[in-house]
Scaffold this motif. Structure first.
Motif, PDB file in Angstrom:
ATOM      1  N   LEU A  34       0.875  -1.339  -0.095  1.00 34.83           N
ATOM      2  CA  LEU A  34      -0.027  -0.077  -0.042  1.00 34.83           C
ATOM      3  C   LEU A  34       0.801   1.151   0.120  1.00 34.83           C
ATOM      4  O   LEU A  34       0.780   2.254   0.590  1.00 34.83           O
ATOM      5  N   LYS A  36       2.570   4.652  -1.902  1.00 40.02           N
ATOM      6  CA  LYS A  36       1.820   5.865  -2.473  1.00 40.02           C
ATOM      7  C   LYS A  36       1.318   5.686  -3.611  1.00 40.02           C
ATOM      8  O   LYS A  36       0.123   6.206  -4.021  1.00 40.02           O
ATOM      9  N   GLN A  39      -2.657   4.396  -3.849  1.00 41.50           N
ATOM     10  CA  GLN A  39      -3.623   5.562  -3.677  1.00 41.50           C
ATOM     11  C   GLN A  39      -3.646   6.461  -4.860  1.00 41.50           C
ATOM     12  O   GLN A  39      -4.760   6.814  -5.112  1.00 41.50           O
ATOM     13  N   GLU A  40      -2.438   6.896  -5.501  1.00 43.77           N
ATOM     14  CA  GLU A  40      -2.742   7.585  -6.557  1.00 43.77           C
ATOM     15  C   GLU A  40      -3.307   6.793  -7.778  1.00 43.77           C
ATOM     16  O   GLU A  40      -3.950   7.888  -8.490  1.00 43.77           O
ATOM     17  N   GLU A  42      -5.637   4.803  -7.300  1.00 45.04           N
ATOM     18  CA  GLU A  42      -6.889   4.546  -7.113  1.00 45.04           C
ATOM     19  C   GLU A  42      -7.702   6.008  -7.466  1.00 45.04           C
ATOM     20  O   GLU A  42      -8.863   6.089  -7.833  1.00 45.04           O
ATOM     21  N   LYS A  43      -6.967   6.804  -7.145  1.00 42.62           N
ATOM     22  CA  LYS A  43      -7.469   8.378  -7.192  1.00 42.62           C
ATOM     23  C   LYS A  43      -7.731   8.603  -9.007  1.00 42.62           C
ATOM     24  O   LYS A  43      -8.791   9.057  -9.359  1.00 42.62           O
ATOM     25  N   TYR A  53     -15.540   6.008  -5.204  1.00 45.88           N
ATOM     26  CA  TYR A  53     -14.548   5.371  -4.373  1.00 45.88           C
ATOM     27  C   TYR A  53     -13.969   4.367  -4.991  1.00 45.88           C
ATOM     28  O   TYR A  53     -14.557   3.628  -5.720  1.00 45.88           O
ATOM     29  N   VAL A  55     -11.017   0.815  -4.633  1.00 49.24           N
ATOM     30  CA  VAL A  55     -10.110   0.230  -3.417  1.00 49.24           C
ATOM     31  C   VAL A  55      -9.335  -0.925  -4.457  1.00 49.24           C
ATOM     32  O   VAL A  55      -9.834  -1.774  -4.964  1.00 49.24           O
ATOM     33  N   THR A 213     -12.306  -1.568   2.034  1.00 47.06           N
ATOM     34  CA  THR A 213     -11.048  -1.127   2.610  1.00 47.06           C
ATOM     35  C   THR A 213     -10.654  -1.916   3.644  1.00 47.06           C
ATOM     36  O   THR A 213      -9.247  -2.270   3.715  1.00 47.06           O
ATOM     37  N   ARG A 234      -4.248  -6.920  -1.340  1.00 43.02           N
ATOM     38  CA  ARG A 234      -4.036  -5.694  -1.632  1.00 43.02           C
ATOM     39  C   ARG A 234      -3.210  -5.490  -3.152  1.00 43.02           C
ATOM     40  O   ARG A 234      -2.440  -6.261  -3.613  1.00 43.02           O
ATOM     41  N   THR A 237       2.214  -2.368  -5.025  1.00 41.47           N
ATOM     42  CA  THR A 237       2.523  -1.152  -5.302  1.00 41.47           C
ATOM     43  C   THR A 237       3.213  -1.086  -6.471  1.00 41.47           C
ATOM     44  O   THR A 237       2.967  -0.075  -7.217  1.00 41.47           O
TER      45      THR A 237
END
Ligand SMILES: *Cc1c(COP(=O)(O)O)cnc(C)c1O
Length: 372
Positions: A34, A36, A39-40, A42-43, A53, A55, A213, A234, A237
């Motif tokens: 997980l 960064k 998250q980037e 996912e956004k 949202y 995940v 999540t 997950r 990365t």
């Protein structure tokens, strides 16, 4: 000429520096779980699809299991789902002791036949699991009407449906955003594929998002405090970093697929013996898999193999005839459309870096077969 069904190395060569840098950055950061980039990505995925949202999880199959678990597609609940799809669309229900209730498919779209689905609703039906197959979504307007009338949860298997949009409620919506959850796969061959496994769950519902999540890290949002019996699943990365690069080029890639499809449609349209895929229900298609229905399919496949053209049969055996689902009690003849398409469907080479010459060669080789 040799035409591969799929080839990941061409795209890598095209954007080698971007991929290499993205991978090296993750390794240099030392943050593998997980990190960064997850998250980037996912956004960015939310921006592209319009989801509230997203995940990231380990693969599309896990995404289906986690979403099924949260929607309580388990413990005897009946879930209506198409009989013609990849195995994981059904195993997610069966794994949690839900009861898959199969329905037949539409012979033009390969997607579930909502009229047949309606006939299979009982007092025990808890949900619908439509699958968006090959190049378009299932008929989601009809699906949601059934769901609302019968108070059913809807899990969209959008594993193949990145970029696909369908008219719903007066606007085009991205696949996976109409039901309660939508899931995607980043298996390498998919429209947006990683260099390994990966998956995504999307939703517009905050409560479902929080659960998803939590479920991907053993049901805990606070380390070592577990609210649910969750999973370890997950999005890696490294994969997220690679997928971010892919997403930045995705419109170009989808456009290239459309160019190949246009060649197939133009050059194959007059061949008797072949039926081209039909796009229905207000869909904006993405050519993930270009699947024709072919007379003498097996002989055609053999002919193309001799010409060194890669093809694939999606899917040779419908799910009700799989050994592991014998206990559900279905028999041969129960789903005539799906059974017929299992004998005629043939997927042609389709990936962005296919060349025009290659697509033309595929068509000429098919023509040659039917002239004989
Ligand atoms: C690819 C696929 C899946 C599974 O995704 P994985 O990432 O391979 O686990 C599920 N459903 C459908 C329809 C698929 O095509």
């Amino acid at each position: 000429m040799k035409v591969p069904f799929y080839d990941a190395t061409r795209e890598y060569k095209l954007y080698k520096e971007e991929f290499d840098r993205a991978i090296a950055d993750v390794i240099a950061s030392g943050a593998f779980i997980l990190g960064k980039q997850v998250q980037e990505f996912e956004k960015a995925f939310c921006n592209y699809t319009g989801a509230k949202y997203a995940v990231g999880v380990a693969n599309g199959s896990d995404a289906l299991v986690i979403a099924s678990d949260i929607l309580e597609f388990k413990n005897g609940a009946e879930i209506i789902t198409p009989v013609f799809t990849f195995f994981a669309s059904t195993s997610c229900i069966a794994r949690l002791n839900g009861k898959p209730v199969f329905c037949d498919i539409n012979e033009d779209t390969f997607c579930m036949d909502m009229k047949d689905a309606e006939n299979r609703i009982t007092g025990k039906t808890k949900g619908i699991l439509p699958v968006h197959l090959f190049l378009q979504t299932a008929d989601m307007a009809a699906c949601m009407e059934l769901a609302k009338k019968n108070n059913l949860a809807v899990l969209e298997d959008a594993a193949e449906a990145f970029g696909m949009r369908t008219m719903y409620g007066g606007e085009y919506k991205h696949a996976g955003l109409i039901g309660d959850f939508g899931i995607f796969s980043f298996f390498p061959t998919k429209t947006i594929g990683g260099y390994g496994d990966g998956g995504m769950i999307i939703t517009n519902n905050e409560e479902l998002y929080k659960k998803a999540t939590s479920y991907r890290t053993h049901g805990s949002l606070k380390k070592y405090h577990h609210d649910y019996i969750g999973y370890n699943s997950r999005l890696d990365t490294l994969q997220a970093a690679i997928l971010k690069v892919k997403l930045s080029h995705i419109d170009n890639a989808i456009g290239k697929r459309a160019e190949h499809a246009a060649i197939y449609r133009e050059m194959l349209k007059d061949i008797t013996g072949i039926k081209l895929p039909v796009v229905k229900n207000g869909n904006k298609e993405v050519n993930y898999v270009f699947c024709i229905q072919a007379e003498k399919r097996d002989a055609l496949e053999e002919h193309l193999k001799l010409k060194e053209i890669g093809t694939s049969v999606y899917y040779p055996v419908p799910l009700h005839l799989q050994k592991c689902f014998e206990y559900l009690g279905y028999k041969k003849g129960d789903f005539p459309v799906a059974e017929r398409l299992c004998k005629t469907a043939l997927a042609l080479p389709m990936f962005p870096e296919l060349t025009k010459d290659e697509a033309v060669y595929v068509c000429e080789s098919i023509k040659e077969f039917y002239r004989k």
